[in-house]
Each structure stands twice: as C-alpha cells, then as structure tokens.
Design an enzyme around this catalytic site. Structure first.
Site, mmCIF file in Angstrom:
data_model
loop_
_atom_site.group_PDB
_atom_site.id
_atom_site.type_symbol
_atom_site.label_atom_id
_atom_site.label_comp_id
_atom_site.label_asym_id
_atom_site.label_seq_id
_atom_site.Cartn_x
_atom_site.Cartn_y
_atom_site.Cartn_z
ATOM 1 N N CYS A 1 0.844 -1.188 0.000
ATOM 2 C CA CYS A 1 0.000 0.000 0.000
ATOM 3 C C CYS A 1 0.880 1.239 0.000
ATOM 4 O O CYS A 1 2.099 1.172 0.050
ATOM 5 C CB CYS A 1 -0.896 0.041 1.237
ATOM 6 N N ILE B 1 -3.568 -7.989 -1.575
ATOM 7 C CA ILE B 1 -2.734 -9.181 -1.698
ATOM 8 C C ILE B 1 -3.240 -10.301 -0.776
ATOM 9 O O ILE B 1 -3.335 -11.454 -1.181
ATOM 10 C CB ILE B 1 -1.260 -8.858 -1.348
ATOM 11 N N ILE B 2 -3.540 -9.965 0.463
ATOM 12 C CA ILE B 2 -4.009 -10.934 1.456
ATOM 13 C C ILE B 2 -5.406 -10.516 1.929
ATOM 14 O O ILE B 2 -5.637 -9.336 2.214
ATOM 15 C CB ILE B 2 -3.030 -11.018 2.648
#
Length: 635
Positions: A2, A52-53
């Site tokens: 980020c 991403i996660i």
C-alpha cells in the site's frame, strides 16, 4: 502493499483532512485497488491498497474492538497467522483474515514493543486515541519506505510512504537540503535519515517514531549486525549448507503467502535463480518468471534465465529490448520521489512493467550480495593490504589506460582499485563506491557546497557500532545498512510500485540473516570466490554455469549509450543554460565530466547518470512542490 500517509496535531487542534486526501491520491499507483481514511479532529490517516491478502476483508484502516486504536500498513507480515492464533487465544476478537488487523491487537497487548514480534517488510502507523499517540515503525531491513516531517508552526507531524506525497502536507514550498545534495553527489543516493527536501526525513530501518502531545521520539528496535569475531559459527561446511537451505526454504515459503499469484524476477544470476528453484518446489508447475535483457552481449543473461526456467518448468516471460532510453528516462524519474543515480532503474522499471501484466507479487534477489559477500569490492577488501604497494607503483600506468564501454571493464576496476588501495579499510571501502570526491563536489555545487557537510558521517557512525566484528563483515554491514537500503531497495520499491507490483525480498528475512551474519569469512569470500556458502548451497539445485557464473543482474550499457545514442540528450539535460537556470550545479565543472567521458579518458557513466537524474528530477518534481506550497500558504 500500500501507500500510507497521515497528519496528527501535537496540540490537539483539528488537522486539515483535505491535505491527507491529496496525499493519498498522490500514491494511487501504490494501491489502485482501493483507498481508506480515518478522520478524527486531531488525526487523519490515509492509505491506498494493493490487495494481496484477504482480498475482501483486508481494507484499511483496521481498528481494535472498541474503535480506539487504528492502523494503516504498507507491506506484509509473514508470521501473521501465528500471531493471529496467539491473539485469539488471549481473547481478542478479529474480524478479518488480513495481516494488518493483528497489528492493532498486538499493540494493545505489548505497546510500541510489539514491532519486535513482526517478521516481514512493513512501514506502519498506529493512532491511539485514548493516549493521543501516534506510532510509526519501519521494518528492520528498511524494505518499505517511510518519510516524516514536523512543522513547528502548525504543531503537526505528517508522514507518507513517498516524499512527493509528504511534500503536499508542507506549509510552504520545501527547499532542497544541501547536506542531502552533498551526499547524493558522493554516492548517487541519499542515506537515511536525510531526504532531498530540507525538514523532511526518512525513518531509518528498524526504528519507531513515537509522537504525543509533548514529545517526538525516534528509537531503534532492531539492528541486524554481524556477530563479534569470537562468536562466528564454527560448524562444518556440510552442516552450514544444509542449514542455509533449510532457512532459505522457510523464508521463500513465507514470502509466497498471498491470495493472488506470485512470480519471480529472474535475472539469470545465482541469487534470483536460487529463489526460483525454491519457489518452484513450493508452487509446482505454473510459477511465472520474468527477465529482461539488452542486445549488447556483455549485458545479456537471457540464456541463463531461460536455462533456469527450463530446469524448473516455469512459465517464463523473457523480453530482449533495445529501449529508447531518451524517452524512458523521464518516465523513470517521474516515478522517483527523490533523486537516485542508479542506471539499473531502467531495466528494473521495464521488468516490473512486464511482470505487472501477469502477477501482483514478485520475489527478487536483493540482499544476497550484502549478506553472503557477492560484490567485487569484497574481494578487493580482502587483498588490498597485500596489493597496495603494487597498486601504488603501477597507478601512473593504470591511469593512462583508455576507457572501455564494456560492463565493469578490467580498466575500470583497475583504476578504482589503485586509487583507494592505500587508504585505511573504512575509507578504502567507501572510496571504491565514491562517485565524486570532496574536491569535485565543491566544484560541482554552484554554491560551493555546504560547509561541514560530511557524507561519510552516517557510514562512520554505523562502522563504529561493529568494532568487535571481523573486518570484511564490517564492510558488508555498511552496504547492508546504507547502500542496500537507500539505493537498491529504493530502486526496487519505486520501480515496482510505479506499476502497482509488490516486490518481496526473501534474503532479507531475519531467519536467513541470522545465519549469514554469523558466518566466518571463508564461507563468504575465499580466494577469488564470492558468496562461497551460497554457491555451495545452490550447487545441488542449479546448473553449473549459474552457480559459478559472474554477477550481472539487471543492468544497462550506460557507458556506451552516453557515448552514443544518449550523448545529445545528455548534453541537452546538462547544458550550461539549463544548469544556470536551476542554479544547483556549476556548468563548467559538469562540462569537464562530460568531456572526460566522451574522450574516453575515463568511464564516468555513473557520475553522469547521477547528474542527469538529479537535473531531470528537479525539473519534473520541484515545480509541482512549489505549486503545492504556494497553495498551502494561501489556505
């Protein structure tokens, strides 16, 4: 991955939330998948998300159960599952499966010391409403960037992942920092805590910054360092090979954690090839690899990359290019939040662009050279005392050698070695990396430089911290803590993020570093062999030509380009009229550097690349900062 930012008031007054909104939008490339803000009277946090996660539940900011502690994070926490289980066992309620949410709950239990429990790459900010306290933290290796600035006039502290975003919080147009310019001309990069803008600072690796109503305190929480010479590992070579492979497998497995596909930037050298081998073992068929090469033979490792791909059955994406560097360099510099004179920015930008068309995450090989002893300068460090008298005697003849445009030619290495070989170890090591000498910097800076500025000071302070370690390990530590952080990792982060691509670095994991920093010298450098233990570990996995091949990596034929197709552009960028308009560099001194390179008296491509990048960066970025500063002054 980020981009994060924010402003907090030290007095408790309301902050300007609009500025945080502008800072957030300035980093949309770091997180195109979404944005988030926390708005309180005395604090405003912002972020851009690259998911991403936990793609659905991982939006930020994340908060604790009663909404009094909030976090934004850039990076990944690889041991978050283990930490999550601990937190649930202690009664915490977690709403998501994201790695970011564990941070607020761990902070609740441990306070600022919670960062010591984190395994990963991160820059994070926690706002504690009850204590009116802001905590900033940056990972121990400095993989993720974090800048901050304190304004005494408005009693605020602002922070951001990128300097150009942070500048939007300034009350006036920021000035260039003379000490940072001096450091840049010395090493083509700007070391923490300096930044190119006066009053704006990098939070150093392994540090926290704690802000409350009456204090601003920067403290170190982690410092990867070589062990004392008496504490190096005495295990046999076979045991060390087995242990290193086990630790690398552990790290690669952790770095593959993601809810999106992960690839590898594969240069064809041993570092990225070993990462590819271990990742392919975990992922199986379908691992995607990416490489880029230029048509000049001494800069092309595409055949090696292809050989590695074929051995492990990866889905390989090679790109051999003849780029228009004149058109490409402005795009690259636009993606830099401060000047960086590393010509390998160009291939890193291109290979990141290639990878981003297929994946969101890539693994890279940064950190292996510094930890395991992979640079030519380490060989020079080892033999310098023995060869110094010979270098002194031969130096007049060496200086007369004509300059080659080949990659790190014998002539280039001989001149660099001879000029520094007779210096003490610390000065010698930095001398081999030096871009411009103090005398040259004084001539180059139109104002005569900054009295008392010492670009060696940051290195000298770090060197003093390792007084008990073996000599070569101390030199590697300088590179690990400064060159890697403020050149290579900046390059990797900004060029990958320009394409919204997350780059992960498995070698820079405390599990791996713990062993590397305890190795005896002969397991790092022995005779003419560099990275000796790493090569032994790779021998059972990789082709012999990879294990024993020379280091190349992603690089460009800068010397040839600046004597050929880029020469007119170089002269235009560094023209006397342009330099006089900027008022930073002396036209006559710059002209001498250009003439020496074009006449082949010396390969000064690194020096010229740094000057070009600096000049272009000032033209591209300072007008926008001036405009933003003027708007802030009127508000």
């Amino acid at each position: 991955m980020c981009g994060i930012c924010g402003i907090v008031s030290l007095s408790g007054a309301e902050v300007d939330h609009r500025r945080v909104g502008a800072m957030t939008e300035a980093m949309v490339h770091r997180g195109p998948d979404g944005s988030g803000e926390l708005r309180r009277d005395a604090a405003s946090l912002g972020m851009r998300r690259l998911a991403i996660i936990d793609l659905v539940g991982g939006d930020q900011p994340q908060s604790n159960e009663d909404g009094t502690v909030h976090v934004v994070q850039n990076g990944e926490i690889y041991n978050y599952r283990e930490l999550r289980r601990e937190l649930l066992g202690r009664g915490h309620q977690l709403r998501s499966e994201s790695d970011t949410e564990v941070l607020v709950h761990l902070y609740e239990d441990l306070g600022p010391a919670f960062v010591e429990r984190l395994r990963g790459m991160f820059a994070l900010a926690i706002w504690d409403e009850r204590r009116h306290r802001l905590l900033l933290a940056r990972d121990r290796f400095g993989i993720k960037p974090l800048f901050y600035a304190h304004s005494s006039s408005s009693a605020t502290l602002a922070f951001a992942s990128e300097l150009t975003a942070l500048a939007l919080a300034a009350d006036r147009t920021p000035d260039l920092d003379p000490a940072a310019l001096e450091a840049y001309l010395a090493f083509n990069s700007i070391p923490a805590p300096l930044s190119v803008l006066a009053g704006h600072h990098k939070l150093p690796p392994g540090h926290t910054l704690l802000v409350s109503k009456d204090t601003i305190k920067v403290e170190r929480f982690a410092r990867p360092a070589p062990v004392d010479a008496s504490d190096v590992r005495q295990s046999g070579s076979t045991a060390l090979v087995d242990e290193l492979l086990a630790r690398l497998k552990d790290s690669v497995t952790a770095h593959l954690i993601a809810d999106v596909p992960v690839g590898v930037l594969l240069s064809g050298g041993i570092d990225s090839s070993l990462i590819t081998a271990l990742a392919a073992h975990e992922v199986g068929a379908g691992l995607r690899t990416f490489s880029i090469a230029f048509r000049e033979p001494t800069f092309d490792e595409s055949a090696r990359a292809q050989a590695v791909s074929e051995r492990f059955g990866t889905e390989h994406h090679p790109l051999v290019v003849e780029p228009d560097a004149v058109a490409l360099l402005p795009r690259v510099v636009q993606a830099l939040d401060e000047p960086l004179g590393d010509s390998s920015l160009l291939p890193t930008f291109l290979v990141s662009e290639l990878a981003a068309s297929e994946v969101k995450v890539v693994l890279t090989g940064e950190g292996a050279d510094e930890l395991f002893g992979g640079y030519e300068t380490y060989l020079a460090d080892v033999v310098a005392d023995r060869l110094a008298p010979l270098a002194r005697a031969l130096r007049p003849a060496i200086e007369r050698l004509p300059s080659s445009s080949r990659r790190v030619s014998l002539e280039y290495r001989a001149k660099r070695f001879a000029r520094a070989a007779n210096l003490p170890p610390f000065e010698r090591h930095l001398g081999w990396k030096l871009i411009f000498s103090p005398e040259q910097r004084e001539r180059l800076l139109a104002g005569g430089g900054r009295d008392g500025a010492d670009p060696y000071a940051i290195y000298r302070e770090r060197y003093a911290e390792t007084a008990g370690a073996e000599s070569l390990a101390r030199m590697q530590d300088l590179d690990l803590g400064v060159y890697l952080v403020d050149d290579l990792l900046v390059k990797t982060d900004r060029m990958s993020m320009a394409h919204s691509l997350e780059a992960r670095v498995p070698y820079l994991d405390q599990v791996v570093a713990e062993l590397a920093l305890a190795l005896p010298r002969d397991q790092r450098v022995r005779g003419a062999t560099k990275k000796r233990l790493l090569r032994r570990a790779a021998a059972s996995l990789l082709p012999s030509e990879i294990v024993h091949g020379r280091k190349r990596g992603f690089s460009i034929p800068a010397a040839a380009w600046l004597r050929g197709p880029m020469a007119p552009y170089m002269r235009e960028l560094l023209s006397p009229s342009n330099l006089r308009r900027q008022g930073i560099l002396d036209p006559a001194a710059v002209g001498q550097v250009i003439d020496a390179h074009l006449s082949r008296r010396e390969d000064l491509s690194r020096q010229l690349w740094g000057l070009m990048t600096l000049t272009l960066w000032i033209d591209q970025h300072m007008p926008a900062m001036s405009k933003a500063g003027s708007a802030a002054a009127r508000a």
